[in-house]
Design a protein around this motif. Sequence first.
Motif, PDB file in Angstrom:
ATOM      1  N   TRP A  92       0.858  -1.180   0.000  1.00 46.93           N
ATOM      2  CA  TRP A  92       0.000   0.000   0.000  1.00 46.93           C
ATOM      3  C   TRP A  92       0.896   1.233   0.000  1.00 46.93           C
ATOM      4  CZ3 TRP A  92      -5.513   0.511   0.981  1.00 46.93           C
ATOM      5  CH2 TRP A  92      -6.199  -0.707   0.970  1.00 46.93           C
ATOM      6  N   PRO A  93       0.319   2.417  -0.174  1.00 45.89           N
ATOM      7  CA  PRO A  93       1.125   3.639  -0.076  1.00 45.89           C
ATOM      8  C   PRO A  93       1.759   3.758   1.311  1.00 45.89           C
ATOM      9  CG  PRO A  93      -1.076   4.128  -0.928  1.00 45.89           C
ATOM     10  CD  PRO A  93      -1.096   2.712  -0.453  1.00 45.89           C
ATOM     11  N   SER A  94       2.954   4.330   1.388  1.00 47.98           N
ATOM     12  CA  SER A  94       3.617   4.508   2.674  1.00 47.98           C
ATOM     13  C   SER A  94       2.744   5.319   3.615  1.00 47.98           C
ATOM     14  CB  SER A  94       4.966   5.214   2.481  1.00 47.98           C
ATOM     15  OG  SER A  94       5.832   4.422   1.706  1.00 47.98           O
ATOM     16  N   GLY A  95       2.749   4.938   4.877  1.00 46.08           N
ATOM     17  CA  GLY A  95       1.940   5.641   5.864  1.00 46.08           C
ATOM     18  C   GLY A  95       1.079   4.671   6.644  1.00 46.08           C
ATOM     19  N   LYS A  96       0.005   5.171   7.221  1.00 45.65           N
ATOM     20  CA  LYS A  96      -0.821   4.358   8.106  1.00 45.65           C
ATOM     21  C   LYS A  96      -1.540   3.226   7.375  1.00 45.65           C
ATOM     22  CE  LYS A  96      -1.664   7.936  11.601  1.00 45.65           C
ATOM     23  NZ  LYS A  96      -2.685   8.776  12.271  1.00 45.65           N
ATOM     24  N   LEU A  97      -1.931   3.445   6.116  1.00 56.93           N
ATOM     25  CA  LEU A  97      -2.600   2.373   5.378  1.00 56.93           C
ATOM     26  C   LEU A  97      -1.653   1.194   5.159  1.00 56.93           C
ATOM     27  CD1 LEU A  97      -4.600   4.470   2.757  1.00 56.93           C
ATOM     28  CD2 LEU A  97      -5.541   3.200   4.691  1.00 56.93           C
ATOM     29  N   GLU A  98      -0.400   1.505   4.859  1.00 60.62           N
ATOM     30  CA  GLU A  98       0.594   0.434   4.710  1.00 60.62           C
ATOM     31  C   GLU A  98       0.832  -0.259   6.051  1.00 60.62           C
ATOM     32  OE1 GLU A  98       4.888  -0.005   2.577  1.00 60.62           O
ATOM     33  OE2 GLU A  98       4.733   1.562   4.103  1.00 60.62           O
ATOM     34  N   ASP A  99       0.872   0.521   7.120  1.00 60.96           N
ATOM     35  CA  ASP A  99       1.081  -0.062   8.451  1.00 60.96           C
ATOM     36  C   ASP A  99      -0.061  -1.003   8.826  1.00 60.96           C
ATOM     37  OD1 ASP A  99       3.365   1.475   8.625  1.00 60.96           O
ATOM     38  OD2 ASP A  99       2.452   3.041   9.872  1.00 60.96           O
ATOM     39  N   ILE A 100      -1.293  -0.606   8.507  1.00 59.82           N
ATOM     40  CA  ILE A 100      -2.450  -1.457   8.794  1.00 59.82           C
ATOM     41  C   ILE A 100      -2.364  -2.747   7.985  1.00 59.82           C
ATOM     42  CG2 ILE A 100      -4.958  -1.679   8.500  1.00 59.82           C
ATOM     43  CD1 ILE A 100      -5.188   1.279   9.231  1.00 59.82           C
ATOM     44  N   SER A 101      -1.979  -2.625   6.720  1.00 61.75           N
ATOM     45  CA  SER A 101      -1.846  -3.809   5.864  1.00 61.75           C
ATOM     46  C   SER A 101      -0.836  -4.785   6.446  1.00 61.75           C
ATOM     47  CB  SER A 101      -1.420  -3.384   4.462  1.00 61.75           C
ATOM     48  OG  SER A 101      -1.147  -4.506   3.652  1.00 61.75           O
TER      49      SER A 101
END
Length: 303
Positions: free
Chosen positions: A248-257
């Motif tokens: 996912w894009p870097s940031g919280k969405l990637e962290d959630i993934s």
Amino acid sequence: MSRTIWLIMKKTTYLIIALSIIVLTLVQCRVIWLPPKIYIPDKVIVLNPPVMTLREYTTSGLINTHARPYIYQITNSTNGGAVYVFGAAHSKDPKHPQVAMMDSIWDLFNPTTAMLEGRLGYLITWLHNPIEKKGESGFTARKAKKKGIELFTWEPGRENEINELIHKGYHPKLVAAFFSLGVHNNNWKNFSAENQNKEMMNAIDSKTKKYSSLKGLITSVNEIDSIWKAECPNIPSWRSYKHPKNGWPSGKLEDISELTSYIRDEHLCRSIIDLVRKGQRVFVTMGASHAVTIERTLKAMIQ
């Protein structure tokens, strides 16, 4: 109550009973498949070493170098319990070479329990080829049902994933947006703007309304637009953005993934270890990446 209404109610009751009997019979005859149960280990198992993170898997280069399918067997030397991990190249082609490989391994390994990735859903075998419908999970379910052994999903369940993400500090509305956005990763651009909105509303409905922690938090596509812009201010809209491989894009969405993948892998490991410690011979299928990320943990903890 008039006699006419009474007769209608009586006929309706008989019809419901008859349909229920038919459905139950078809389930017993394995014509209709119900979703497999989630496996819950008897006690908390501390994983040491921990499972490999998605970030380690991708940045190490393993994602591009390991075999597909990725397979291995581990046996418990004290009780004869064992696991055969089949990390598949996701395919719904019944003629894919890995199908014959799985078939041969199944017969040689002779499992007493089977586990599969995903929730499988309902299948009517008169209408659906399990492999064409669900890939390696369909294969595993078909073999388990034919042999009459227990079948489980190794997933922890979406409710548990959601609760763990919120417990780790992610805002429920962001979690709701994450699951809604993931429905058509890399395919949103294939829809017209009108259909994008329609598909997104369907995604919001299917991914949030059944979960108490997420229900009603997002009610419009505009909210998804706003969340995406806030989390990904310097990249294109979700409507046209192409996700990187396995990410996912870097940031919280990637962290959630990454955390979601980790939660699933931890539950997968604990389930396998618990079953093997009970002397079960577990045949488990999954995407090849999961087979890689859990390998070191399983090999250290099953001896």
